[in-house]
Design a protein around this motif. Structure first.
Motif, PDB file in Angstrom:
ATOM      1  N   LYS A   1      46.309 -40.190  22.756  1.00 19.14           N
ATOM      2  CA  LYS A   1      45.071 -40.209  23.345  1.00 19.14           C
ATOM      3  C   LYS A   1      44.458 -41.614  23.188  1.00 19.14           C
ATOM      4  CE  LYS A   1      44.459 -35.199  22.796  1.00 19.14           C
ATOM      5  NZ  LYS A   1      43.580 -34.173  22.408  1.00 19.14           N
ATOM      6  N   LEU A   2      44.057 -42.148  24.273  1.00 22.13           N
ATOM      7  CA  LEU A   2      43.268 -43.618  24.317  1.00 22.13           C
ATOM      8  C   LEU A   2      42.040 -43.294  24.437  1.00 22.13           C
ATOM      9  CD1 LEU A   2      45.608 -45.406  26.819  1.00 22.13           C
ATOM     10  CD2 LEU A   2      45.878 -45.208  24.447  1.00 22.13           C
ATOM     11  N   ALA A   3      41.292 -44.154  23.618  1.00 20.21           N
ATOM     12  CA  ALA A   3      39.548 -44.145  23.263  1.00 20.21           C
ATOM     13  C   ALA A   3      38.900 -44.855  24.139  1.00 20.21           C
ATOM     14  CB  ALA A   3      39.288 -44.252  21.982  1.00 20.21           C
ATOM     15  N   GLY A   4      39.487 -45.608  25.190  1.00 18.69           N
ATOM     16  CA  GLY A   4      38.798 -46.550  26.003  1.00 18.69           C
ATOM     17  C   GLY A   4      38.102 -45.958  27.199  1.00 18.69           C
ATOM     18  N   SER A   5      37.377 -46.573  27.799  1.00 16.76           N
ATOM     19  CA  SER A   5      36.763 -45.771  29.064  1.00 16.76           C
ATOM     20  C   SER A   5      37.775 -45.501  30.015  1.00 16.76           C
ATOM     21  CB  SER A   5      35.697 -46.836  29.529  1.00 16.76           C
ATOM     22  OG  SER A   5      36.318 -48.251  30.068  1.00 16.76           O
TER      23      SER A   5
ATOM     24  N   GLU B   1      37.968 -46.412  33.083  1.00 21.85           N
ATOM     25  CA  GLU B   1      38.111 -47.744  33.848  1.00 21.85           C
ATOM     26  C   GLU B   1      39.056 -48.642  33.045  1.00 21.85           C
ATOM     27  OE1 GLU B   1      35.307 -46.643  33.368  1.00 21.85           O
ATOM     28  OE2 GLU B   1      34.373 -45.844  35.157  1.00 21.85           O
ATOM     29  N   GLU B   2      38.981 -48.693  31.779  1.00 25.44           N
ATOM     30  CA  GLU B   2      40.038 -49.848  30.915  1.00 25.44           C
ATOM     31  C   GLU B   2      40.896 -48.928  30.828  1.00 25.44           C
ATOM     32  OE1 GLU B   2      40.065 -51.429  26.423  1.00 25.44           O
ATOM     33  OE2 GLU B   2      38.327 -49.931  26.899  1.00 25.44           O
ATOM     34  N   ILE B   3      41.083 -47.597  30.754  1.00 29.69           N
ATOM     35  CA  ILE B   3      42.641 -46.882  30.712  1.00 29.69           C
ATOM     36  C   ILE B   3      43.324 -47.043  31.984  1.00 29.69           C
ATOM     37  CG2 ILE B   3      43.713 -44.885  30.625  1.00 29.69           C
ATOM     38  CD1 ILE B   3      41.453 -44.128  28.382  1.00 29.69           C
ATOM     39  N   ALA B   4      42.456 -47.127  33.253  1.00 29.82           N
ATOM     40  CA  ALA B   4      43.161 -47.169  34.341  1.00 29.82           C
ATOM     41  C   ALA B   4      43.650 -48.541  34.628  1.00 29.82           C
ATOM     42  CB  ALA B   4      42.233 -46.695  35.487  1.00 29.82           C
ATOM     43  N   ALA B   5      42.894 -49.437  34.065  1.00 33.36           N
ATOM     44  CA  ALA B   5      43.359 -50.769  34.390  1.00 33.36           C
ATOM     45  C   ALA B   5      44.539 -51.197  33.495  1.00 33.36           C
ATOM     46  CB  ALA B   5      42.275 -52.017  33.819  1.00 33.36           C
ATOM     47  N   ASP B   6      44.646 -50.521  32.312  1.00 36.84           N
ATOM     48  CA  ASP B   6      46.049 -51.041  31.512  1.00 36.84           C
ATOM     49  C   ASP B   6      46.926 -50.325  32.169  1.00 36.84           C
ATOM     50  OD1 ASP B   6      44.326 -52.052  29.548  1.00 36.84           O
ATOM     51  OD2 ASP B   6      43.940 -50.438  28.191  1.00 36.84           O
ATOM     52  N   GLU B   7      46.977 -48.930  32.477  1.00 39.39           N
ATOM     53  CA  GLU B   7      48.025 -48.284  33.478  1.00 39.39           C
ATOM     54  C   GLU B   7      48.358 -49.243  34.722  1.00 39.39           C
ATOM     55  OE1 GLU B   7      46.731 -44.299  34.206  1.00 39.39           O
ATOM     56  OE2 GLU B   7      46.980 -43.828  32.169  1.00 39.39           O
ATOM     57  N   ASP B   8      47.339 -49.607  35.488  1.00 36.54           N
ATOM     58  CA  ASP B   8      47.696 -50.533  36.481  1.00 36.54           C
ATOM     59  C   ASP B   8      48.393 -51.402  36.159  1.00 36.54           C
ATOM     60  OD1 ASP B   8      47.374 -50.826  39.419  1.00 36.54           O
ATOM     61  OD2 ASP B   8      46.239 -52.436  38.777  1.00 36.54           O
ATOM     62  N   ASN B   9      48.182 -52.333  34.919  1.00 39.59           N
ATOM     63  CA  ASN B   9      49.025 -53.443  34.920  1.00 39.59           C
ATOM     64  C   ASN B   9      50.350 -53.183  34.363  1.00 39.59           C
ATOM     65  OD1 ASN B   9      46.987 -55.169  34.866  1.00 39.59           O
ATOM     66  ND2 ASN B   9      46.302 -55.004  32.800  1.00 39.59           N
ATOM     67  N   VAL B  10      50.604 -52.178  33.645  1.00 32.73           N
ATOM     68  CA  VAL B  10      52.029 -51.583  33.438  1.00 32.73           C
ATOM     69  C   VAL B  10      52.761 -51.388  34.778  1.00 32.73           C
ATOM     70  CG1 VAL B  10      53.520 -50.041  32.014  1.00 32.73           C
ATOM     71  CG2 VAL B  10      51.387 -50.902  31.159  1.00 32.73           C
ATOM     72  N   ARG B  11      52.079 -50.423  35.644  1.00 30.54           N
ATOM     73  CA  ARG B  11      52.863 -50.249  37.092  1.00 30.54           C
ATOM     74  C   ARG B  11      53.076 -51.487  37.601  1.00 30.54           C
ATOM     75  NH1 ARG B  11      48.432 -46.387  37.440  1.00 30.54           N
ATOM     76  NH2 ARG B  11      49.311 -44.430  37.140  1.00 30.54           N
ATOM     77  N   LYS B  12      52.148 -52.497  37.614  1.00 34.54           N
ATOM     78  CA  LYS B  12      52.424 -53.864  38.259  1.00 34.54           C
ATOM     79  C   LYS B  12      53.794 -54.182  37.743  1.00 34.54           C
ATOM     80  CE  LYS B  12      47.859 -55.184  39.656  1.00 34.54           C
ATOM     81  NZ  LYS B  12      46.518 -55.993  39.416  1.00 34.54           N
ATOM     82  N   VAL B  13      53.856 -54.307  36.487  1.00 36.80           N
ATOM     83  CA  VAL B  13      55.230 -54.853  36.096  1.00 36.80           C
ATOM     84  C   VAL B  13      56.606 -54.062  36.514  1.00 36.80           C
ATOM     85  CG1 VAL B  13      56.385 -55.646  33.769  1.00 36.80           C
ATOM     86  CG2 VAL B  13      54.071 -55.681  33.874  1.00 36.80           C
TER      87      VAL B  13
END
Length: 1408
Positions: free
Chosen positions: A777-781, A783-795
């Protein structure tokens, strides 16, 4: 070790200038075939621009181009004078790059004089090792070294000192003296073992290159002795290369060198039964007693003391310590044997002579981590009596030291890591110590793992289930990691016994379950909720399975842990430590070996846990000091600092995966362990079983580079959509990914950091959260979690939409040409592509038969490997050879399961086939952990496997793991020899090197299985300084600065010798590049010597049949051909063809390229029929593999046109050149320079065809006589000579002295490393103008077909066009070589470093 012996050093300045009329320059345009100058038998073009030549003659793998072009000088009446002056200047410049080596004489114990060449930075250990490798000192093990200086002082040398710390040897007058040292129990036994090794010649490895060199030397001496008036007529036998291609199985016996026959010099040397010495003799210095029987039949009992060896007076049953004779004593055992046995003295002299005569000095050196050989000698050598061998085998040490304390591997490794590393010398000492300790650890871990698997080492937790047993031996911690991919296939067919299931093998997390679908960019829209749901589903599978998954490492997690360990080692953060680690695969088991963490066996590890979690995130530990160190490493690994919630809802800020463990050891060092996910999870693979499907670090580096470049171009525009992202990355990927090779993994990071230095948006700011798409479980907001996931999806989308399509395009263009499964895997990994995507790569290469076959073969091999390993785990010792032979027969033959036999889980034959297969797989997965008594009662598992069931399992595994459906005829289409070779290397099988009838039902017999060896993966560190130097040298090479590149490669070579010793792959790389530079500088003998070093190192470190070894043999042949010793080059080509037939098979573009090279060599030897045979075969292969309109096909057509032209068949030459022409117009366009080259060739062939019509020539002469007042007899003679390709006198418009002076000036500039621009092609005519109206008449009367350009070469001679039309058109190839690069192949040149971008890219990219 930088020191060299005067006997082993290569001698410069001895090249035969008389045999080389031209100067060396440019390689060629065509990376896959011979130089475009096939018209003049591929002779060297004048070196008008050596710098650009080197830059355009190296490929991305560092392999020299095919055959370089060479022609005779067109101007100098005495070309040898010019050549000698140019060579002298070139050699003087090259010598500037070498550090000085100082000759130091050595006085040995026997009084012999030995001279060594040492560097002040050499350590005393290096000097000792070199003396041990010399024949004069090879049997002396216990001695001290005294250094005498010219001022009369003497210095006793300690092992760990450097020469510069003791005295300055640069002033001269220094000498070394070897003095006897005192023996002890350990050293005297080592002396006896060394003496036995010296007696044996069977352990001396003879490289085929040395054998060929010896044959060439014999041939040269014979030719010199029988030289007659015409010395050029040398009988050259035909190659049997096509035979290798037709029957590769029959050539297996030719791969291994024949072992040298031992020279018997003593009957036996064994430890006497009088050992150990009695106490009263021990007090006076007796250490051991030896029983020796000489060749004369005399038996002696020898006493070894602290000072000498002597013959005592003992008899068979009576001990008498008194010396037998006063003169029978010596400081070494061999010296004593020489005194008591004349036959021994004679035989030992013969051994030394044979060692000197037949072997290169490098062949006496051993690799610290030698490769396994998949072929063994056939017939199998006789197993003879050897008491010494029996003594050694009874110890059962399994890697531990025979005497004294066990080594503390962890303390040694961490102490070496703490060495100072501020200066280069300090870093060299540190890297050398780390390399040596880690190599010794890997060797000890391998031996220990064999002992663990063989049951010779007891576990430390015997009461636990066998699958959870752990072992500690020789201060190394061992644990099992078992592959259970096959059980994942039959998840729904589980056994009812839950107890067995709960202790079963852990699921292989690398396995792709049915719910894992490579999105390929189509299903990347899966949200984090979907992924988390998949994780939750995986958690609900079975608590027992979850326990097994968290406690027992699998294949995937073990691999990932090793990668993570290597990544943190390379980050090299002060105060953060890793354990030494190795993975050993043996007999179907995978064992993970690690150095023991201090204090871990004495207390609870939870008390020292400071960072991370041991219970999957339920409780997370955190420490500020630890976090700062981990954060520093995270910056190098592109990991983001993020917050994670534990089971109680507390937030912790981490910079690493949750499951990593930061522990403070008993030595107060901070260790980080369980580095299973140092890169993010692959968003393209979701669902249970994909927890450890992570992205590769090479992909992360490439993605960061592409994104940083994009941001630097446009900071205001930020694309968010996946399609826009792929479009933005496309141009960058085309520029970068085509040249991404194994050597560029770290170059990408360096290029990005240098390109973005000082900018706000650099790749260091692109970081990824490693814990997204996991159960944590991630503790960020949001939006932050979604941005992190989006970065990995982009790769992940970048991988599927950009990287994979680019590599498919490069494979078609032959920018990369993997030859076997190993090179294919390395190519994919270098691009950042996981092997689980190999099915997607295979689907994209259906239009390339050779790549389709290579991918399908690799999938078959990998699927078969898992099945074979699973069966081996359930196989008893006495069934190993029958089981392996049966499995190989099921794959490559046709075997049926015994009728009426029950299935492996007791289900009768009426059970549906699918259920039978699933149940059988489950039984195989559990059988290893059942009681041994029960397994003995049941029938061996392998006997229940048939060809049909095995191939069904292979197809099912390929679909589940690689999402690839093997074709129905894959069983018959596989390249059997290539698959056998690859499978044996992956499993560790050694088979007899005999001819196999692979069309029979049972080609293998149990007697063909000779050995089963461990396959090892390790974390041996590399030398970062040498890596930086080689990268910089390649940059200078691509820029054309040869002198700087030579200096850098020489420095890297010296550093690597100090750190790793001569036997290392990186040393071979330096030798390869040094050979290229010296070859292009005209130092042929030095180039051949360097290339032979590379060849020996590759054979020793990579294997006899490795693709790089094949390239080394081909390059050696090309160098000899460039040296105008084509008859010496052919045996090397024979060997290259043999290795190609085993690694890639006959259907491969590299084979076709090698055939073209061989054809050009035979053209040089005036054997046109043989040349045509190879060219026609190459044409067939290129048309079948690449298509009728591929540029490589055009190359073959052009080469055929040149051969037909040499044979006088001008009509056929014209026909083939027109085909070349059509292909090039379609591929390159009419305006491409190569198309214009082909047009010139067509016109030349038209002229030569018309020459056969006398009436036309007479009419033309009449026209020219009437139209040109200055024409006359000389004009007609020139015209006729031009049409029949005769050599003409030079034209009036040529200033010979100016041309010669310009050539010398260009050579000197090139030797100094100056970039010399190519001259503009001035149309200076060496023949009268009437040829122009002839071209007009021809072109007006005959409308040419579509005009095109191929790999056709014209060669200008020192800027002036030759009178020979062939030479005239050849001249035009030199500038065109720098504008377009044709596809790559075997032995392709340095051109791919930069040249292939020059036409399409305005700004070439320089490799760093």
């Amino acid at each position: 070790m930088a020191g060299k012996s005067s006997k082993g050093r290569s001698r410069k300045g001895t090249s035969n200038h008389n045999s080389n009329n031209g100067s060396i320059t440019n390689g060629n345009v065509n990376n896959n075939t011979v130089s475009n100058d096939v018209s003049n038998s591929l002779k060297h073009v004048p070196a008008k621009d050596n710098n650009a030549a080197i830059a355009n003659s190296e490929n991305e793998n560092g392999k020299p181009d095919s055959i370089a072009a060479e022609t005779e000088s067109a101007f100098s009446s005495n070309p040898q004078n010019v050549k000698e002056e140019e060579t002298h200047n070139s050699e003087a410049q090259l010598m500037q790059g070498e550090d000085n080596l100082y000759a130091v004489p050595v006085k040995t114990l026997t009084g012999e004089k030995l001279e060594v060449h040492l560097n002040p930075g050499d350590s005393i250990i290096d000097v000792r090792q070199f003396l041990l490798d010399s024949p004069e000192m090879g049997f002396v093990t216990c001695y001290d070294l005294i250094l005498h200086t010219k001022d009369g002082s003497s210095h006793h040398l300690e092992d760990y000192n450097e020469l510069s710390d003791v005295a300055d040897i640069t002033t001269g007058g220094c000498s070394l003296e070897v003095v006897p040292a005192m023996y002890d129990d350990r050293s005297i036994r080592a002396h006896v073992h060394r003496t036995r090794d010296v007696f044996s010649l069977s352990n001396v490895r003879a490289s085929f290159s040395s054998v060929i060199a010896k044959q060439n030397e014999t041939l040269q001496n014979r030719a010199a002795n029988s030289r007659v008036s015409d010395s050029s007529k040398t009988e050259v036998r035909d190659l049997d290369g096509l035979g290798f291609m037709e029957d590769p199985s029959g050539s297996l016996g030719n791969l291994l060198p024949s072992p040298l026959k031992d020279v018997k010099c003593v009957e036996s040397i064994v430890f006497s039964s009088f050992n150990p010495p009695p106490s009263y003799r021990r007090l006076v210095g007796d250490l051991i007693y030896l029983d020796v029987v000489t060749l004369e039949g005399n038996a002696f009992c020898i006493t070894g003391t602290t000072r000498v060896f002597y013959v005592n007076s003992s008899t068979a049953n009576n001990f008498d310590w008194k010396p037998s004779k006063a003169t029978w004593e010596a400081t070494t055992l061999i010296a004593l044997l020489q005194k008591i046995s004349p036959k021994f003295k004679k035989a030992f002299r013969e051994i030394l002579d044979r060692r000197r005569a037949y072997h290169h000095p490098f062949e006496n050196l051993q690799s610290l981590l030698p490769p396994n050989s998949w072929l063994g000698l056939y017939p199998v050598p006789d197993h003879t009596r050897d008491p010494a061998r029996a003594e050694n085998s009874l110890t059962l040490l399994y890697g531990s030291e025979p005497m004294g304390m066990q080594r503390d591997w962890n303390e040694e490794l961490q102490s070496c890591r703490e060495f100072p590393h501020t200066t280069l010398q300090e870093r060299m000492i540190r890297d050398r110590a780390r390399y040596k300790v880690t190599s010794d650890f890997v060797d000890a871990a391998t031996n220990g793992a064999i002992g663990v698997i063989n049951g010779c080492i007891p576990p430390i937790n015997p009461s636990d289930p066998e699958c959870f047993h752990m072992y500690v031996h020789n201060n190394i911690f061992f644990s099992f990691a078992v592959d259970a991919d096959l059980e994942q296939l039959s998840k729904k067919s589980t056994d009812s016994n839950s107890n067995i299931q709960s202790t079963d093998i852990r699921q292989d997390s690398e396995n792709v379950s049915d719910s894992q679908v490579p999105s390929g960019g189509k299903s990347n829209g899966s949200s984090s909720e979907d992924l988390n749901n998949g994780v939750e589903a995986a958690q609900e599978i079975s608590p027992e399975a979850q326990l097994a998954e968290s406690e027992q490492a699998t294949y995937a997690s073990a691999n990932n842990d090793l990668k993570g360990t290597i990544a943190y080692q390379e980050a090299d953060v002060d105060g953060l430590y890793n354990l030494a680690m190795a993975i050993i695969d043996y007999r179907g088991h995978r064992v993970v070996a690690q150095s023991v963490l201090p204090g871990i066996l004495q207390g609870d590890k939870s008390e020292s846990l400071k960072y991370g979690s041991v219970d999957n995130g339920k409780k997370i530990c955190w420490n500020e000091d630890f976090h700062s160190k981990v954060s520093e490493a995270a910056k190098c690994l592109h990991l983001k600092e993020h917050s994670v919630l534990d089971g109680s809802g507390n937030a912790f800020k981490l910079a690493a995966p949750v499951e990593c463990k930061g522990i403070v050891g008993g030595d107060d060092r901070h260790y980080i362990l369980d580095l299973l996910r140092v890169t993010p999870r692959d968003a393209n693979y979701t669902g249970p079983g994909s927890r450890f499907c992570i992205l590769r670090s090479e992909l992360i580096a490439a993605f960061c580079q592409a994104q940083a470049s994009e941001k630097s171009k446009s900071k205001e525009t930020n694309s968010e959509g996946a399609d826009n992202l792929a479009t933005n990355f496309q141009n960058e990927a085309d520029a970068d990914n085509k040249e991404l090779t194994n050597e560029k993994t770290t170059e990408n990071a360096e290029e990005v950091s240098s390109a973005s230095a000082g900018g706000y948006d650099n790749c260091d700011e692109i970081v990824f959260n490693p814990n997204v798409f996991t159960e944590f479980k991630l503790a960020g907001s949001p939006e932050e979690i979604a941005a992190d996931e989006d970065n990995v999806r982009k790769v992940g989308q970048y991988l599927t939409d950009v990287v994979i399509p680019n590599i498919i395009q490069d494979l078609w263009q032959l920018d990369v040409t993997p030859m076997d499964g190993q090179s294919l895997t390395e190519t994919l990994h270098a691009r950042g592509i996981n092997v689980r995507y190999i099915g997607k790569v295979a689907d994209g290469t259906k239009h390339l038969p050779h790549m389709w076959d290579l991918c399908t073969n690799e999938i078959v091999v990998r699927s078969s490997k898992h099945i074979i390993k699973d069966v081996l785990r359930d196989t008893e010792d006495h069934d190993l050879a029958p089981a392996l032979s049966h499995l190989l027969n099921c794959i490559f033959g046709s075997c049926q399961a015994p009728a009426g036999k029950p299935d492996s889980n007791g289900i009768q034959s009426r059970t549906p086939k699918k259920e039978q297969q699933s149940a059988g797989k489950n039984s195989r997965g559990r059988a290893r952990w059942k009681s041994k008594g029960g397994s003995r009662k049941s029938q061996p598992l392998y006997t229940k496997i048939s060809s049909e069931s095995l191939w069904s399992d292979i197809q099912e595994f390929a679909m589940s793991k690689y999402k690839f459906e093997l074709p129905e005829d894959s069983r018959s289409r596989v390249k059997k020899i290539c698959v056998i070779r690859n499978l044996c290397r992956k499993v560790g099988i050694t088979v007899a090197s005999r001819k196999y009838d692979l069309n029979s039902t049972t080609p293998f017999q149990p007697s063909d299985i000779l050995d089963l060896c461990p396959v090892v993966r390790h974390s041996v560190p590399v030398c970062s300084d040498a890596k930086k130097l080689t990268d910089a040298a390649k940059s200078h090479m691509s820029a054309g600065s040869l002198n700087e590149a030579y200096d850098l490669f020489t420095e890297a070579f010296k550093i690597l010798q100090q750190v790793t010793g001569p036997m290392h792959c990186e040393v071979a790389t330096c030798c390869r590049y040094l050979a290229m530079i010296t070859y292009h500088a005209g130092e042929m003998d030095v180039a051949v010597a360097q290339q032979q070093r590379e060849l020996i190192i590759n054979e020793t470190c990579l294997g006899l049949d490795h693709p790089d070894t094949a390239h080394s043999y081909a390059n050696m042949a090309l160098y000899y051909h460039g040296w105008e010793k084509t008859e010496f080059a052919l045996p090397y080509m024979t060997r290259a063809l043999l290795l190609l037939s085993l690694s890639s098979g006959s259907d491969h573009p590299d084979v076709a390229a090698t055939f073209v090279n061989v054809a050009m060599m035979y053209k040089e030897l005036k054997k046109m029929n043989i040349s045509l045979r190879y060219l026609q075969e190459a044409l067939k292969k290129n048309e079948r593999l690449l298509g009728e309109k591929h540029i490589q096909t055009a190359v073959c057509y052009h080469a055929l046109a040149i051969i037909f032209n040499s044979m006088g068949a001008f009509k056929l030459s014209l026909q083939h050149e027109k085909k070349t022409f059509e292909i090039l117009v379609k591929q390159l366009g009419e305006d491409d320079p190569k198309t214009q080259e082909s047009l010139n060739w067509i016109n030349t062939f038209k002229i030569r065809e018309l020459q056969a019509r006398p009436e036309f020539v007479q009419a033309f002469q009449a026209v020219t006589d009437g139209g040109s007042g200055s024409s006359g007899a000389p004009t007609n003679k020139s015209v006729n000579a031009a049409m029949i390709a005769e050599t003409l006198p030079r034209g009036r418009g040529v200033d010979e002295r100016a041309a010669r002076a310009a050539a010398i000036a260009r050579k000197k500039a090139a030797a100094r490393g100056l970039v010399v621009r190519s001259q503009v092609q001035v149309q200076v005519q060496s023949h009268p103008p009437p040829l122009t109206p002839l071209f007009n008449i021809i072109n007006s009367g005959v409308a040419p077909d579509v005009l095109g350009n191929g790999d056709v070469n014209g060669v200008k001679k020192n800027g002036v066009r030759s009178s020979d039309p062939a030479d005239a058109t050849k001249d035009q190839s030199v500038p065109t070589q720098k504008q377009e690069q044709t596809p790559a192949g075997l032995g392709k040149g340095l051109a791919s470093l930069d040249a292939k971008k020059q036409k399409s890219k305005p700004k070439p990219k320089v490799e760093a």
